[in-house]
Structures are given as C-alpha cells and as structure tokens.
Design an enzyme around this catalytic site. Structure first.
Site, short mmCIF file in Angstrom:
data_model
loop_
_atom_site.label_atom_id
_atom_site.label_comp_id
_atom_site.label_asym_id
_atom_site.label_seq_id
_atom_site.Cartn_x
_atom_site.Cartn_y
_atom_site.Cartn_z
N LYS B 55 0.89 -1.50 -0.10
CA LYS B 55 -0.13 -0.05 0.13
C LYS B 55 1.02 0.70 0.52
O LYS B 55 0.84 2.35 -0.40
CB LYS B 55 -1.17 -0.39 1.10
CG LYS B 55 -2.28 -0.87 0.78
CD LYS B 55 -2.83 -1.17 2.30
CE LYS B 55 -3.45 -2.45 2.13
NZ LYS B 55 -4.56 -2.87 3.56
N GLN B 99 -4.23 -1.23 9.60
CA GLN B 99 -3.97 -2.92 9.30
C GLN B 99 -4.93 -4.02 10.26
O GLN B 99 -4.12 -4.23 10.62
CB GLN B 99 -2.28 -3.66 8.75
CG GLN B 99 -2.54 -4.81 7.76
CD GLN B 99 -3.36 -5.02 7.07
OE1 GLN B 99 -2.90 -3.80 6.24
NE2 GLN B 99 -4.12 -5.59 6.40
N ASP B 122 -10.47 3.15 4.59
CA ASP B 122 -10.75 1.88 4.76
C ASP B 122 -11.89 1.31 4.85
O ASP B 122 -12.33 0.53 4.74
CB ASP B 122 -9.76 1.44 5.41
CG ASP B 122 -9.49 -0.55 5.01
OD1 ASP B 122 -9.46 -0.51 3.66
OD2 ASP B 122 -8.80 -1.12 6.19
#
Lengths: 282, 282
Positions: B55, B99, B122
C-alpha cells in the site's frame, strides 16, 4: 389446514414481555424512577395518529410515562431536529420515538440520526442499525426485534435455516435480514427488483413479509412446513401475506392483527425500560 | 473452458482508477495539497507487513504521501486509539488505515470505530458500514468497493441478479452484501452455519467468495454462465475459488492474484484522494 399448524399469537408473546417488565418497572419505582417515552408525531396522518395513541395507551397501562409531542405538518427538518435535541438533553426522557413516516419535505433520515443512540428505543438511527448488524449493544429496530422475539418465544429454530426476507427498508427489511444472519440463518433479501420472487420464497424455511402490499405472498409460494412472519400492516388491518391461502402449507404463521404488531409495541416498551435501567446503572 | 469466458483483470481496472487519480492529484498539487494516507501496523505479522508495504509503494508511485506507523505487538487498545486520535486531529492526514488483523488482545472494533468517519478511507467503522448499507455518502470498505468497481468496469449487470455472498465478516461479507443489495441484486449471504451451501451457489448468477479458505468454491457448484469474484487471499496467493475447476462454467471470473487485490489497493488510494479533495471543498 395442516393438523400441526402453530398460530403464532403475538398477544401471548407481548403479554409475556409485559409481565417481565412489570417487576422491573416496580423496582425502578423504588428508586424514584419512572421510565419515560417521548413520542413525536408530525402532521395528522390518521394511521400514524392511531399508532401513536396505541403506543401511549400501552405505556400508560404498564406504568411508563409517555410524553406526546404533536408538530404541525409544515414543520421543517431543522425544527424537528431541534425538538429531538431537546429530548436528547432531557434527563427524564429515556426513549424517543419519531413516528414514521414524516411528511415528504422532511429529511427523515437526518431526523432519525439526530436521536441520541442511548434513547433510540425504536432503533431507527443509522448507528443503531450498524451496531445491531455487527452484533453489539444498541436498541434494534422494534419490528425486526419483535419478529426475533416471536421466533424465540416459540423456540422456532433459526440457525442453518434459509430465511427469505421480502423487503429492504432501513427500519424493517435490512435490520431483520441482519438479525437473522446474526442468528446463523442463511438470509436472502428480496425486493421490488427481484426476479422470480416465488422461486426464492419456495425455497424458504422462514418467510418474513415486509413489503407493504396487502395479501401479496401467495399460498402456493410456500414450501410445506415453512414458518411465516407477516410484518405487513396495510389499511384495514390486512397483512402482506394471504393468510388463508398459506394455512395449508405453513407449519407456523402470525395472524394480522394480533401477530407481529403487539410484540412490536411490547418491544418498544421493553427498550424504554432497558434505557431507564441502563441510566440507573442497573 | 468456454469460448466466451471473460477474465476480469484487476490490474486493468486498477490502472484505469489510477489514471483518473493522476489528474486529480496534479490538481490538488496546484493548491499545495498532497493527499496523505497514514497506515498503522501493530505487531509484525509477515502477511500484514507485506500488505502495508504494498500500500505504501502504491501511494508513492502515484504521488500520495504515506505515513507508516509501526506499533509493537504488545500495544494496548487504549494506546492504539490514542494514536488514531492523534491522526484524526492531524490536518495533513486525509486517510487512516489500521491494518487488519490486530493482535488478539486488542479490541479491533473499538479501534476501527475511533477512526474519524471523514478519514475512514478503508471503510471499516461501524458508522461507515451503516451509511453505506443505507446508501449515503461514506467510504465503503475497500474490498467490497473493489468488487463493485470490477462489476461496473466490465459492465456486468447486477440489478435483478441473484448474488450469493459466501462470508459475513464486518469488512467484507456484510458490506458487499449491502452494496449488491443497493444495486438491486437479490442477495443471499451464506456462512459457516449455512446448510447445503452448494445449493445456494448453484442458483447464483454472481458468486462472491469471501470465506478465507483456499480453493473452497468448487467447479461443479457453479451455474453455467455465472460471474465469480474471488476476494480470498490465502497464504501462497491462493484464492477462495478453485479457479481452474470453475473455468468451464463461469462466464466471467477474477484470477488470484491480479483480480480483486489490485483494485482494493487502487480503491484505497481513490478514497484518500476523495478525502483530500473533500477537505479542500472540491
């Protein structure tokens, strides 16, 4: 009609819920607390007026204080939200219900979402929906919660069953789909754009009718032995399910009236008492 | 393999998304703004470390600033949330990615929900989920959004189709079910407690595999002509779908790798740019 047909009696489920509430309300009374539900009605739609009155009467019979706020049909979104915010601040109010639907010019979603999550006993806010979809604490929307309460009261198995929900509204179809999924049903959500609706209903172990069309679900759509819960409330007290036509196929079915409706109101009362207890740290 | 089989090339979809972002990033640069994504990695799980690095590299290639915050595995929930809150306050940060998964002792849901909704690029917070389920503005969860982007890129019809989602996680199965429903698919959400899973998959026009089991979906489960999207990412770059076995049946399928994965990363970048533009009032 099949011999083992079970009529799911909403009045019986509601009576059980209310019986459990009585002791809790008495206990709160010893601490000087009276659970209080504030209900807001915008405009004078006759059906909504009836629902609000029924909810107020149900509160009264059980010893829950109810505050009814009637606003004119021309109320703006901002004015409505200002009223809700006052109730959010009012330490004597434990639950806030905004009667759905509001007049078209009002942003109902913004109004729902201005209700403090602690007082959203009708479970209509976006945040309440999400918390329930993810299985956290928040008040679920009352009609979906009533459907789950009926399934639980009659010990009808949900886990591993195929549940078909007809309807996808934010206060009914979507939350009941989420709640059934959280109880391990395999859930299919159908709606106006569904092709071959009958095919889906025919494979369902549990049918939830939440479509808002009178006598919509036909008898020959029903898999023999299916459980049918009718959350429809169309004018004239007519459900979404063609009740008589489904009786030969269903193993269990809610009538309309006296099915999901009374349990929805009892659930609203329960949430109001839950909220009052939570505020007291009980 | 059938002659008309369409391989859904995630790299191609991702390239298109990135191409559109380049112009937008240049435009932001003229205003002195560099989109910035902060990524938090707790512990040193090798797969997570790889994803975070991928990413970060993707950001760099496109001219998006990335901040990487590595926290030790023994970080507490409170410490993690304090870090997230600092990033919420930091006016130079446009997106925050925590994450998944975090070490077991951390309350991941509380951490996700501490991310400001404006920076939840996200799409992992409860509120982001609900806003998407109800069809409002909020960043959808990236993998579900990537699945929808692939369907859109290849102009594969969704409305009226039967979509079967295998998996019900809060960041994948539940949001993709909601997004497909909002695009008028009839959606069945299946999971570990589903009985006769094959039967559901066999009736699907669109199959979404989000189960996290390598090569789980079998070829003979697939209805001829079905569209298959594989969101699985199991060790060794293996999907949830037995790809080779499904080729004779599918009309379109995503490979693993180079299917949903690259589009997920491109979607994350897009959301970061969206957030930067929104902050500038663009």
């Amino acid at each position: 009609m099949n011999a083992n047909l079970l009529i799911l009696d909403g009045n019986q489920v509601a009576a059980k819920i209310k019986e459990q509430l009585e002791a809790r309300i008495s206990r709160l009374a010893t601490k000087g607390v009276v659970p209080c539900l504030a209900t807001i009605l915008v405009g004078d739609d006759p059906a909504s007026t009836t629902y609000v009155r029924m909810k107020g009467n149900a509160c009264k019979r059980l010893g829950i204080k109810s505050i009814r706020i009637d606003l004119p049909a021309e109320t703006s979104t901002d004015q409505l939200i200002a009223t809700i915010k006052q109730l959010n601040e009012d330490s004597e109010v434990h639950g806030i219900l905004l009667q759905h639907p509001v007049p078209h010019h009002i942003d109902e979603r913004a109004a729902f979402d201005s209700i403090s999550i602690d007082k959203d006993v009708d479970g209509v806010s976006t945040q309440s929906f999400a918390q329930n979809a993810f299985g956290f604490a928040a008040f679920p929307s009352c009609t979906p919660a009533a459907i789950m309460a009926i399934l639980e009261y009659y010990k009808l198995p949900v886990s591993g069953k195929h549940a078909v929900v007809i309807g996808r509204s934010p206060i009914l179809g979507k939350p009941v789909s989420a709640m059934l999924l959280n109880k391990d049903a395999t859930v299919t959500t159908c709606h106006s754009k569904t092709t071959e609706l009958e095919r889906f209903v025919r494979s369902a172990d549990i049918v939830i009718a939440a479509v808002g069309k009178p006598n919509f679900v036909q008898g020959d759509w029903i898999k023999p032995g299916a459980v049918i819960l009718d959350a429809g409330y169309n004018p004239g007290n007519i459900g979404d399910v063609d009740y008589e036509a489904c009786l030969p196929y269903a193993s269990a079915i809610t009538p309309v009236p006296a099915g999901v409706g009374p349990v929805t109101i009892a659930t609203l009362l329960k949430h109001t008492v839950d909220s009052a207890e939570k505020k007291q740290g009980i």
